[in-house]
Design a protein around this motif. Structure first.
Motif, short mmCIF file in Angstrom:
data_model
loop_
_atom_site.label_atom_id
_atom_site.label_comp_id
_atom_site.label_asym_id
_atom_site.label_seq_id
_atom_site.Cartn_x
_atom_site.Cartn_y
_atom_site.Cartn_z
N TYR A 138 1.26 -5.49 11.79
CA TYR A 138 2.17 -4.60 11.85
C TYR A 138 3.60 -4.88 11.38
CZ TYR A 138 -1.01 -2.03 14.99
OH TYR A 138 -2.34 -1.33 15.29
N ASP A 139 4.03 -6.00 11.45
CA ASP A 139 5.28 -6.38 10.86
C ASP A 139 5.37 -6.24 9.24
OD1 ASP A 139 7.13 -7.02 12.84
OD2 ASP A 139 6.37 -9.05 13.25
N ALA A 140 4.03 -6.54 8.80
CA ALA A 140 3.89 -6.45 7.27
C ALA A 140 3.98 -5.13 6.81
CB ALA A 140 2.56 -7.17 6.91
N VAL A 141 3.32 -4.38 7.59
CA VAL A 141 3.34 -2.79 7.03
C VAL A 141 4.78 -2.35 7.33
CG1 VAL A 141 2.53 -0.48 7.97
CG2 VAL A 141 1.09 -2.52 7.93
N LEU A 142 5.31 -2.60 8.31
CA LEU A 142 6.85 -2.19 8.56
C LEU A 142 7.63 -2.76 7.41
CD1 LEU A 142 9.09 -1.23 10.36
CD2 LEU A 142 9.35 -3.58 11.49
N ALA A 143 7.56 -4.02 7.07
CA ALA A 143 8.39 -4.40 5.92
C ALA A 143 8.23 -3.79 4.71
CB ALA A 143 8.34 -5.97 5.82
N ARG A 144 6.80 -3.56 4.43
CA ARG A 144 6.43 -3.09 3.19
C ARG A 144 6.68 -1.36 3.19
NH1 ARG A 144 1.14 -4.59 3.21
NH2 ARG A 144 0.45 -2.81 4.24
#
Length: 312
Positions: A138-144
């Protein structure tokens, strides 16, 4: 479309059986699950990003999302068990939870890659931002998605019993701020995140909220229970009173606020980063007042049962 990412689980809520014995009633829930349904019921096109079990509880969760008109194009399924949360409702104004989460489906989500072009905003929060390996996904999706220019919303909705290393989680939350357009939090959330248990009012936490804005957040929405909702916004501090309601329980109230805020921004204002940055105080008062009214409906009935647009 608004995409809400995170857990869908089953709350086990204490009730009294017909023979007078204590029992537990299963109720479909999870902060992101509730927020997605709230936004959909209020008229916003909404999708759900999660991994849901293929067990009986999982089938019920998927059926509810489908019945509410939530888009399931990003949904993953797995044969792991559904997360369970045992609710302690002895204090109707402050429900507490115990969790059964080992190896459950929602924490094993895989990265979906870039989201469809039609997505205008992504929303994350609660248990899904704590438990690995899903939290890193989820952190990766948030940043992207933040880098792609989409509105991002984070509701920490702290469940302290699940946080093994509070200092590490607080540092991780601070890192998320650079990728977050809107933070929604309660006073209790903010007090925990700042390790200031004595903080109990909006004035107590206001310096922290200003620091979050300095870190990159456009607006911080703070729920104040029966006292309403306040926010630090580009237009300054905006505050609306609570809406009178007979409180049955508070399950799903904060999730309703999240869903109502993004739905109102989408349907009546401008759900873009630039649009949010340019909103007036009156526009924010409209959004917060709408969310306060929606939350009042939710707390007036048992379980997480957000209002529909016609009830507003």
């Amino acid at each position: 479309m608004i995409v809400v990412g995170g857990e869908a689980l089953v709350d086990l809520v204490p009730v009294m059986a017909d023979d007078g014995a204590p029992a537990l009633r299963p109720a479909l829930g999870g902060g992101p699950f509730n927020a997605a349904i709230a936004a959909a019921r209020l008229g916003a096109r909404t999708g759900f990003l999660s991994r849901i079990s293929t067990d009986g509880f999982g089938d019920s969760l998927v059926a509810r999302l489908r019945a509410e008109g939530v888009d399931l194009g990003l949904l993953q399924r797995g044969d792991e068990l559904t997360t369970l949360a045992v609710a302690d409702t002895s204090d109707p104004g402050a429900v507490q939870y115990g969790f059964y989460v080992d190896g459950t489906a929602d924490r094993l989500i895989t990265d979906p890659g870039a989201l469809p072009d039609e997505v205008r905003a992504v929303v994350f929060g609660t248990v899904s931002m704590v438990l690995e390996p899903g939290a890193s996904v989820y952190d990766a999706v948030l940043a992207r998605e933040a880098a792609a220019g989409r509105v991002t919303v984070v509701d920490p909705n702290i469940r302290a019993a699940l946080v093994d290393d509070p200092a590490a989680y607080r540092a991780r939350f601070a890192e998320r701020l650079a990728h977050t357009t809107i933070v929604k939090a309660s006073i209790d959330d903010i007090a925990w995140l700042t390790d200031r248990p004595e903080a109990s009012t909006f004035d107590d936490v206001a310096p922290t909220l200003l620091a979050w804005v300095d870190a990159g957040v456009e607006a911080v929405v703070v729920t104040l229970g029966g006292d309403g909702i306040a926010a630090i916004t580009p237009a300054g501090v905006v505050r609306v009173p609570g809406v009178a309601a007979e409180v049955v329980d508070t399950i799903g109230a904060g999730d309703t606020v999240v869903g109502a805020v993004v739905a109102r921004l989408d349907l009546e204002h401008d759900l873009t980063v630039a649009g949010i940055a340019s909103m007036s105080a009156d526009a924010w008062a409209d959004v917060l007042g709408f969310a306060a009214k929606a939350a009042a409906v939710t707390v007036s009935r048992p379980g997480a049962d957000p209002p529909r647009a016609a009830q507003m």
